[in-house]
Design a protein around this motif. Sequence first.
Motif, PDB file in Angstrom:
ATOM      1  N   CYS A  32      -9.212  -8.924  -8.494  1.00  0.00           N
ATOM      2  CA  CYS A  32      -8.766  -7.529  -8.508  1.00  0.00           C
ATOM      3  C   CYS A  32      -8.668  -7.090  -9.960  1.00  0.00           C
ATOM      4  O   CYS A  32      -8.389  -7.904 -10.846  1.00  0.00           O
ATOM      5  CB  CYS A  32      -7.403  -7.440  -7.810  1.00  0.00           C
ATOM      6  N   CYS A  37      -3.335  -8.193 -12.039  1.00  0.00           N
ATOM      7  CA  CYS A  37      -4.396  -9.166 -11.755  1.00  0.00           C
ATOM      8  C   CYS A  37      -5.334  -9.364 -12.937  1.00  0.00           C
ATOM      9  O   CYS A  37      -5.853 -10.456 -13.137  1.00  0.00           O
ATOM     10  CB  CYS A  37      -5.175  -8.761 -10.507  1.00  0.00           C
ATOM     11  N   THR A  46      -7.596 -15.320   1.282  1.00  0.00           N
ATOM     12  CA  THR A  46      -6.748 -14.600   2.235  1.00  0.00           C
ATOM     13  C   THR A  46      -6.173 -15.522   3.293  1.00  0.00           C
ATOM     14  O   THR A  46      -6.873 -16.381   3.823  1.00  0.00           O
ATOM     15  CB  THR A  46      -7.564 -13.484   2.917  1.00  0.00           C
ATOM     16  N   ALA A  71       4.238  -5.368  -3.272  1.00  0.00           N
ATOM     17  CA  ALA A  71       3.588  -6.679  -3.420  1.00  0.00           C
ATOM     18  C   ALA A  71       4.593  -7.666  -3.987  1.00  0.00           C
ATOM     19  O   ALA A  71       5.369  -7.336  -4.888  1.00  0.00           O
ATOM     20  CB  ALA A  71       2.373  -6.582  -4.332  1.00  0.00           C
ATOM     21  N   HIS A  73       4.689 -11.230  -5.768  1.00  0.00           N
ATOM     22  CA  HIS A  73       3.892 -12.242  -6.457  1.00  0.00           C
ATOM     23  C   HIS A  73       4.773 -13.465  -6.678  1.00  0.00           C
ATOM     24  O   HIS A  73       5.757 -13.405  -7.405  1.00  0.00           O
ATOM     25  CB  HIS A  73       3.371 -11.689  -7.785  1.00  0.00           C
ATOM     26  N   HIS A  85       0.643 -14.385  -3.167  1.00  0.00           N
ATOM     27  CA  HIS A  85       1.355 -13.111  -3.171  1.00  0.00           C
ATOM     28  C   HIS A  85       1.206 -12.421  -1.817  1.00  0.00           C
ATOM     29  O   HIS A  85       0.206 -12.600  -1.128  1.00  0.00           O
ATOM     30  CB  HIS A  85       0.869 -12.191  -4.298  1.00  0.00           C
ATOM     31  N   ARG A  87       0.475  -9.146   0.008  1.00  0.00           N
ATOM     32  CA  ARG A  87      -0.339  -8.013  -0.436  1.00  0.00           C
ATOM     33  C   ARG A  87       0.326  -6.660  -0.198  1.00  0.00           C
ATOM     34  O   ARG A  87       0.975  -6.441   0.823  1.00  0.00           O
ATOM     35  CB  ARG A  87      -1.686  -8.043   0.285  1.00  0.00           C
ATOM     36  N   ARG A  88       0.139  -5.788  -1.149  1.00  0.00           N
ATOM     37  CA  ARG A  88       0.585  -4.407  -1.022  1.00  0.00           C
ATOM     38  C   ARG A  88      -0.281  -3.666  -0.014  1.00  0.00           C
ATOM     39  O   ARG A  88       0.219  -2.880   0.773  1.00  0.00           O
ATOM     40  CB  ARG A  88       0.505  -3.739  -2.397  1.00  0.00           C
ATOM     41  N   SER A  89      -1.577  -3.941  -0.029  1.00  0.00           N
ATOM     42  CA  SER A  89      -2.506  -3.220   0.842  1.00  0.00           C
ATOM     43  C   SER A  89      -2.382  -3.646   2.299  1.00  0.00           C
ATOM     44  O   SER A  89      -2.742  -2.885   3.194  1.00  0.00           O
ATOM     45  CB  SER A  89      -3.950  -3.415   0.366  1.00  0.00           C
ATOM     46  N   TYR A  94      -1.328 -12.744   2.877  1.00  0.00           N
ATOM     47  CA  TYR A  94      -1.089 -13.302   1.554  1.00  0.00           C
ATOM     48  C   TYR A  94      -2.419 -13.404   0.832  1.00  0.00           C
ATOM     49  O   TYR A  94      -3.453 -13.670   1.448  1.00  0.00           O
ATOM     50  CB  TYR A  94      -0.515 -14.718   1.639  1.00  0.00           C
ATOM     51  N   GLY A  95      -2.384 -13.230  -0.462  1.00  0.00           N
ATOM     52  CA  GLY A  95      -3.459 -13.650  -1.332  1.00  0.00           C
ATOM     53  C   GLY A  95      -3.041 -15.016  -1.854  1.00  0.00           C
ATOM     54  O   GLY A  95      -1.902 -15.192  -2.297  1.00  0.00           O
ATOM     55  N   HIS A 120      -6.026   1.856  -6.113  1.00  0.00           N
ATOM     56  CA  HIS A 120      -5.577   1.064  -4.973  1.00  0.00           C
ATOM     57  C   HIS A 120      -5.661   1.853  -3.664  1.00  0.00           C
ATOM     58  O   HIS A 120      -5.359   3.040  -3.629  1.00  0.00           O
ATOM     59  CB  HIS A 120      -4.133   0.610  -5.218  1.00  0.00           C
TER      60      HIS A 120
END
Length: 139
Positions: A32, A37, A46, A71, A73, A85, A87-89, A94-95, A120
């Motif tokens: 990202c 990031c 993911t 998000a 982290h 983390h 994810r906000r989206s 999780y990432g 974003h």
Amino acid sequence: MNDAPLCNGGCHCGAVRFTVRLTGGLAAARRCNCSYCRMRGAVALTARVGDLAITAGHDHLTTYRFNTGKAEHHFCSTCGIYTHHRRRSNGDEYGVNAACLDGVSPFDFREIPVNDGVHHPSDGGGHRVAGILHYHPTE
């Protein structure tokens, strides 16, 4: 139900350990270009929230939030390595830091799509790939 293989991982010092089932496996790797990031530089994979379990060192995890605070982290408070983390989206995902998986290196990925986190999706931007990072080993 996720039938992906179970992977093990952890931070650099070994204080934090986890198991995870990846959605999309290693083929879903990405980076990202948002402000955080860009500085962190990790390759993210993911996992659904229910598919990642901290098996050791939960008390060593520290959480960092910025901007909207959505998000989360997570990183080891001992060695400082980012493990994953929320994810906000998509708060159901999780990432996961690919480099924290046992036997995986960010240099295993020859091409990595870079998501446009500067614009974003949660701020009205679309899910857009901003570019592709290439790694070409010299040997």
